[in-house]
Design an enzyme around this catalytic site. Sequence first.
Site, PDB file in Angstrom:
ATOM      1  N   PHE A 353      22.152  34.898  56.555  1.00  0.00           N
ATOM      2  CA  PHE A 353      21.312  34.872  55.340  1.00  0.00           C
ATOM      3  C   PHE A 353      19.867  34.453  55.599  1.00  0.00           C
ATOM      4  O   PHE A 353      19.232  33.805  54.746  1.00  0.00           O
ATOM      5  CB  PHE A 353      21.939  33.968  54.265  1.00  0.00           C
ATOM      6  N   CYS A 354      19.343  34.793  56.780  1.00  0.00           N
ATOM      7  CA  CYS A 354      17.960  34.418  57.125  1.00  0.00           C
ATOM      8  C   CYS A 354      17.741  32.914  56.959  1.00  0.00           C
ATOM      9  O   CYS A 354      16.667  32.481  56.513  1.00  0.00           O
ATOM     10  CB  CYS A 354      16.935  35.178  56.285  1.00  0.00           C
ATOM     11  N   ALA A 355      18.777  32.141  57.254  1.00  0.00           N
ATOM     12  CA  ALA A 355      18.641  30.686  57.147  1.00  0.00           C
ATOM     13  C   ALA A 355      19.393  30.064  58.323  1.00  0.00           C
ATOM     14  O   ALA A 355      20.251  29.196  58.154  1.00  0.00           O
ATOM     15  CB  ALA A 355      19.191  30.193  55.810  1.00  0.00           C
TER      16      ALA A 355
END
Length: 400
Positions: A353-355
């Site tokens: 999740f791009c995290a």
Amino acid sequence: VFRDDFPLLQRRIDGRQIVYFDSAATSLNPRPVLDAAYQYAATIGANVHRGRHTLAAEASAVFESARQSIARFICAEPECVIFVRGATEGLNQVATGLELSKDDNVLVPVTEHHSNLLPWMRVANVVPLATPAEAAMDIAHVADALEHSEARVFAFSHASNVTGVVQPAAALCRAARDRGVISVVDASQSAPHLPIDVRALECDFITFSGHKMLGPFGIGVLSGRREALDKLRPMMVGGGTVDHVDQESFILTALPARLEAGTPNILGAVGLAAAVAYLDQIGWDELQAHEACLADRLRGELSGIPRVRMLMARSKPCLALASFVFEGAALKPGELATMLSLHHNIMVRSGRFCAEPLLHRVGLSEGAVRVSAYLYNTEDEIGLLGSVLRDFGRRFTIRG
Ligand SMILES: Cc1ncc(COP(=O)(O)O)c(C=O)c1O
């Protein structure tokens, strides 16, 4: 109740309806948004701010009226609504426009999306702020960190795309302001779900993407305090950004044009204005009451499944969003997402999740599955997801 407004939800795959649980990545468009973009292209079509003919004049009027609608929606002055491609562009514009150096500290929570981390890494020294994954930040803790880090900037997301935690943004901005620190709010995940009042937040900068709030792709907003926006060095210059040009130099024009180089995404702006009108018409009370039910149901379903490890806000308010894995399962998150889609038309996101910093911290380096609901989802759909997952859990979990 809202489902009928979304043409995509009429689509059938293998004769069955779609259960769309990926709204944190992008939301669906209601019919008025699609119609607005079509109407513009079919009846006006011209470029803005460049001509005197009838179509050009209409184009500028419609575009500026879209800006005004969006300004009203977020309680900002129209000149302080800068159209950008999305939150990523907004954050890059702020990070580069502040003209920081590697000696400048930027306080960034460890829970952030890469779009609110990488732009700062490039231009400054990022000081990570340890924050709980599943609860809102503690103001005293943040105030302490703001002082000890000697930060020039505090950049945080209003709501998390991994856990659905909603932050007390006004109090966080105040903590920054009281210490002379520039506040930057990434409202990508909050603008679709709760009212944004730029004046009340008193943030220096705020940005969000249209496509997560029922609008089109490729349009978003950068806003904030006029004096702060005025001081930003434009990331791009060119057509539309200047008052005067000679062979050697140029003089930048006023907001918002000085930060909007080149032909803007007119269809996007018109579509986003239709999206905010649609949200306005529903009203936050109704939307939030519905989403609170979805959030409770989601928590209830996921927490009742053996071996599901769930990441979801424990504090309220929160989004109807959760990430999870099956512990000890043979089934990887990506495989689970594929199976949910292939067998049940249930669309969820999988991955990191791009995290990545957050997922590493919580021991989910291999990624997770994310369910994110919006106004067009129903409790029944969450019930269906729950029963399908219980069944998967029984069939694929390694016992022992
Ligand atoms: C919290 C957060 N910030 C920033 C972004 C980036 O948004 P965009 O890709 O629309 O620029 C996202 C998108 O997933 C997000 O969830």
